[in-house]
Design a protein around this motif. Structure first.
Motif, mmCIF file in Angstrom:
data_model
loop_
_atom_site.group_PDB
_atom_site.id
_atom_site.type_symbol
_atom_site.label_atom_id
_atom_site.label_comp_id
_atom_site.label_asym_id
_atom_site.label_seq_id
_atom_site.Cartn_x
_atom_site.Cartn_y
_atom_site.Cartn_z
ATOM 1 N N GLN A 17 94.245 53.574 10.002
ATOM 2 C CA GLN A 17 94.440 52.199 9.506
ATOM 3 C C GLN A 17 95.594 51.523 10.234
ATOM 4 O O GLN A 17 95.485 50.368 10.666
ATOM 5 C CB GLN A 17 94.734 52.226 8.008
ATOM 6 N N GLU A 18 96.705 52.239 10.360
ATOM 7 C CA GLU A 18 97.894 51.665 11.004
ATOM 8 C C GLU A 18 97.661 51.387 12.481
ATOM 9 O O GLU A 18 98.275 50.499 13.058
ATOM 10 C CB GLU A 18 99.104 52.583 10.819
ATOM 11 N N ALA A 19 96.758 52.168 13.092
ATOM 12 C CA ALA A 19 96.435 51.938 14.502
ATOM 13 C C ALA A 19 95.541 50.708 14.656
ATOM 14 O O ALA A 19 95.244 50.278 15.771
ATOM 15 C CB ALA A 19 95.747 53.159 15.093
ATOM 16 N N GLY A 20 95.120 50.140 13.526
ATOM 17 C CA GLY A 20 94.323 48.909 13.572
ATOM 18 C C GLY A 20 92.824 49.141 13.643
ATOM 19 O O GLY A 20 92.050 48.216 13.854
ATOM 20 N N TYR A 21 92.398 50.411 13.446
ATOM 21 C CA TYR A 21 90.961 50.691 13.482
ATOM 22 C C TYR A 21 90.359 50.482 12.089
ATOM 23 O O TYR A 21 90.806 51.092 11.130
ATOM 24 C CB TYR A 21 90.696 52.139 13.920
ATOM 25 N N VAL A 22 89.354 49.636 12.008
ATOM 26 C CA VAL A 22 88.665 49.409 10.735
ATOM 27 C C VAL A 22 87.211 49.835 10.881
ATOM 28 O O VAL A 22 86.730 50.729 10.201
ATOM 29 C CB VAL A 22 88.755 47.917 10.309
ATOM 30 N N GLY A 306 93.632 48.723 22.141
ATOM 31 C CA GLY A 306 93.376 48.438 20.728
ATOM 32 C C GLY A 306 93.330 46.953 20.405
ATOM 33 O O GLY A 306 93.257 46.571 19.254
ATOM 34 N N ILE A 307 93.382 46.106 21.425
ATOM 35 C CA ILE A 307 93.458 44.668 21.179
ATOM 36 C C ILE A 307 92.063 44.066 21.213
ATOM 37 O O ILE A 307 91.342 44.199 22.189
ATOM 38 C CB ILE A 307 94.275 43.940 22.280
ATOM 39 N N ASP A 308 91.708 43.384 20.149
ATOM 40 C CA ASP A 308 90.415 42.713 20.141
ATOM 41 C C ASP A 308 90.634 41.246 20.486
ATOM 42 O O ASP A 308 90.614 40.378 19.631
ATOM 43 C CB ASP A 308 89.778 42.884 18.760
ATOM 44 N N VAL A 309 90.915 40.980 21.743
ATOM 45 C CA VAL A 309 91.124 39.607 22.198
ATOM 46 C C VAL A 309 90.296 39.378 23.446
ATOM 47 O O VAL A 309 90.461 40.066 24.450
ATOM 48 C CB VAL A 309 92.614 39.335 22.522
#
Length: 400
Positions: A17-22, A306-309
């Motif tokens: 979660q903290e790594a930003g993975y959903v 990890g960036i979704d941009v």
């Protein structure tokens, strides 16, 4: 599929979660659907699809679910030192709240620190074949307890002549019936399939369709410029073109920070993100960038993974990437959703060796030219001393 549906160990899920993975990427979903019951598999998947997290989450969950209690550990084999470091960083991020220890082992550096780590105990060993063999031969590393094996970028292993080394390592591991084996490769050629047949049991084959970014749609320009003139070229481009959203890619964490500070001295508002940055700061920067409050971001390939941009107006490669695939991942961020952006690449005397593998990979020549005097802007940071690591001081001050 979301990670919350996988019934993972709580401490591991917290790190995810903290790594930003959903939501799982396609490769993560297909792998985790079958790997968590201990099945062997061989997977065709490109770099940048999230496969690293797929095998790390598998190994960590298995260790936390009784593997560690039974004195088992995990082994991840990778072809290069850079990849070993990247995988270790990802493992530390995901396993942050677990009691698992992980470390990378590769050549080109001394043995002392690596042996010290092994003496303390390592749950997940990440390494290049040569160094793993050295440490095993000198009896500093025990491979007889490896319950989970992941071989990453198997096709590159063959290209680099590591096949005999892989066979040597596998001979020291428990039998295939007593370990889980996962093989990842961009192409499932006959060599890779032979390896799978030889060292796995009833392996499941997973193919992830390559989401090839057609680099033809992107307006690419490679500019030959000396290292000393890169900053002037950058300020010139930015003052002329005023891109509304921009990521500048650097190969090292230090360069990201130095470049960020030099741009600031030139009056250009920006932020940098690197793997070491605390999660809270990283999220704050990313939210500002996505909301359009910040339009210039400097990043390493690892931090950007990890960036979704996407849909960026511009990407600038300050350095040519060491891995050819990363060139496509970088510039592909400008050409999503039918939009077409601009991708500049600065090629200095140090970068030129990385050019041929990239052009071979994309199967075309990048349009190139030499930097002209009119391309250059002013560099107000010239001859100024740049202090790095100050963000660490700021974080330390907040804690006290």
């Amino acid at each position: 599929m979301d990670y919350s549906q996988l019934q993972l160990d709580e401490t591991l899920f917290k790190g995810i979660q903290e790594a930003g993975y959903v939501t799982c990427t396609p490769v993560q979903e297909k792998v985790l659907e079958v790997s968590l019951d201990g099945s062997d598999l061989y997977v065709q998947s490109q770099t940048g699809t999230g496969k690293t997290a797929a095998f790390l989450v598998t190994i960590m969950q298995q260790l936390l679910n009784g593997g560690k209690a039974n004195s088992k550990n995990g082994l991840v084999l990778v072809p290069t030192r850079e990849l070993a470091v990247q995988v270790e960083e990802e493992a530390e991020k995901l396993g942050k709240h677990t009691d698992l220890t992980m470390a990378s082992f590769y050549g080109g550096v001394g043995y002392e620190k690596q042996i010290e780590k092994l003496q303390k105990g390592v749950d997940i060993i990440i390494g290049t074949p040569g160094r793993i063999i050295d440490l095993n031969t000198s009896k500093k590393m025990n491979l007889s307890k490896v319950g989970y094996l992941a071989i990453d970028e198997a096709d590159r292993m063959f290209d680099m002549g590591f096949y005999p080394d892989l066979r040597k390592i596998v001979k020291h591991l428990p039998d295939s019936t007593d370990r889980q084996t996962m093989l990842f490769s961009a192409t499932l050629n006959s060599y890779v399939k032979n390896l799978a047949w030889e060292y796995t049991k009833d392996a499941k084959e997973i193919n992830i369709e390559s989401q090839n970014i057609t680099v033809d749609e992107i307006d690419q320009e490679l500019i030959h410029v000396s290292s000393d003139d890169k900053m002037r070229l950058l300020t010139g481009i930015l003052s002329r073109e005023h891109p509304e959203s921009l990521i500048i890619f650097c190969n090292t964490k230090k360069m990201c920070e130095v470049l960020s500070k030099r741009l600031e001295l030139n009056g250009i508002k920006n932020e940098f993100i690197i793997g070491d940055l605390p999660q809270s700061k990283r999220l704050k920067i990313m939210n500002a960038f996505k909301a359009g409050k910040l339009n210039c971001l400097i990043a390493t390939d690892v931090a950007a993974r990890g960036i979704d941009v996407n849909d960026l107006a511009m990407v600038i490669n300050w350095d040519l990437p060491n891995e050819a695939e990363n060139y496509v991942h970088r510039i592909g961020r400008t050409a999503r959703a039918g939009k077409s952006g601009k991708a500049y690449t600065f090629c200095s005397e140090q970068d030129v060796y990385s050019l041929m593998p990239i052009e071979r990979y994309i199967e075309k020549q990048i349009p190139s030219r030499i930097a002209y005097e009119e391309d250059f802007g002013e560099d107000l940071s010239k001859d100024k001393w740049i202090k790095t690591g100050s963000w660490k001081d700021e974080e330390g001050a907040k804690k006290h």
